[in-house]
Design an enzyme around this catalytic site. Sequence first.
Site, PDB file in Angstrom:
ATOM      1  CE  LYS A   1      -3.781   2.053   2.714  1.00 34.41           C
ATOM      2  NZ  LYS A   1      -4.652   1.865   3.903  1.00 34.41           N
TER       3      LYS A   1
ATOM      4  CB  SER B   1      -7.587   4.178   2.945  1.00 32.84           C
ATOM      5  OG  SER B   1      -6.886   3.410   3.915  1.00 32.84           O
TER       6      SER B   1
ATOM      7  CB  SER C   1      -8.535   1.393   5.721  1.00 34.02           C
ATOM      8  OG  SER C   1      -9.050   2.693   5.779  1.00 34.02           O
TER       9      SER C   1
END
Length: 479
Positions: free
Chosen positions: A83, A158, A182
């Site tokens: 990420k 996210s 997330s």
Amino acid sequence: MTDTALCYLGAVELLRLYRKREVSPVEVVQACLDRVEDTRNDINAVCFTYPEEALAAARLSEERYMSGSGAAGPLDGVPLALKDENMMAGKVTTYGSLLFADHVADASAPVVSRLLDAGSVVHARTTTPEFSCTPFCHSRQWGITRNPWNTAFTPGGSSGGAGAALAAGLTPLATGSDIGGSIRIPASACGVVGFKPPYGRVPATPPFNLDHYNHPGPMARSVEDCMLMQNVLAGPHPQDITTLKPKLELIADRSGIKGWKIAYSLDFGFMQIDPEVRANTLRAIEVLASLGATVEEVDLSWTWDVYEAAMTHHKALFGAWLAEYLDDREDALCAYTRRFARASLNVGTIDYLNSLSVEGRMWQHFGPMMEGFDLFICPTLAVPAVAADFDIETDIVINGQVVDSLLGWTMAWPFNMLSRCPVLSVPSGRATSGVPTGIQIVGRTFEDQSVFNAAFAYEAAMGGWFRSNADRPSLQGAN
């Protein structure tokens, strides 16, 4: 084996084939890199690739397998997508923000170091909204990331790029982080598996390692792959005072859930739920009952006050951090970041203290209730997903009622409040739009193994996911 078939092999299967020397890490990494490019215009899930370094690492992995020395690590040669908030030494980490477009990390985050030490091959970095502060996935830095199942919708956030990359076959493993859902939000919207470990199980970096809402964790396409990655991530770390001792080592226990007692709630007693989410959740609960578990709907007695307490917590800590950029850098921020940051300016210490009191009341009911159950089940999202280009100022209407546009359409955040509970999000079906839906399997505090035991049984009953072309997204640019 076709490139697409290679790309959808899971980590456990790849390791088996590597050991038998039937597949090379080099060809798998190359296939994943090729698929990233093939799908870039469709979903925009990856912001950086590292082809030269990844292929070099894959060749070294291949040599270890070919030598038969037994020196291969637990994830040796398995492609991994990081990420775009996980710092990797010497690599740009932008946090999805124009302000950090050229930010090069001096050192790797603990989760990255552990995954690299285990032999995983970082070939890609996945998109995230700015500073990971929204449950959808678009930013001025990276544009719009789209759901592979239906590109009109978001993959969630996210960790949205991670969820999309897994579903589209760009990687078998991906890192995620979860302070309000997330990991679990994109896991649900993309039909993959995501684990929110109990607070302290996986190390993080200051200051947010000290926020009990914060949970780094694994994302994958199967329960066992998720477990394999979690075993690498978990354990005490000398740089993180919150990490738990001793290290918990999960096992692939497939003994089933016959005789277990499972509680469930469809709406926490106050939320609006999309009819398709409701139907898919009930079908998943029926599957669990068919495996010999006793299921019982429970009343949580929660209200929107619980939601407001979670929002206060986020504003007081996360929002206050974002508010640092409300100076001459503000114009470079996304509109949703500015909105979140400005909302934090009105939160005081008494507000934060009151939010902790609400958390305490939640557990005073939920904790004793769970003494009579092995697990708790609920949807992960109240709707399958929102639009890919969702505007935070837009109303979300469910069953004719307007809900809060930030996290009011999600159902993961209560378990950041009840942070010591392990939670897996697994697929529950798909909506008529094609977008997947998910359920959360919630365990008692620190009982991670029970959550995985139930997930193994459920996954087996469902026949697994992504096993054939019919169970995978159809992308125009893909092989």
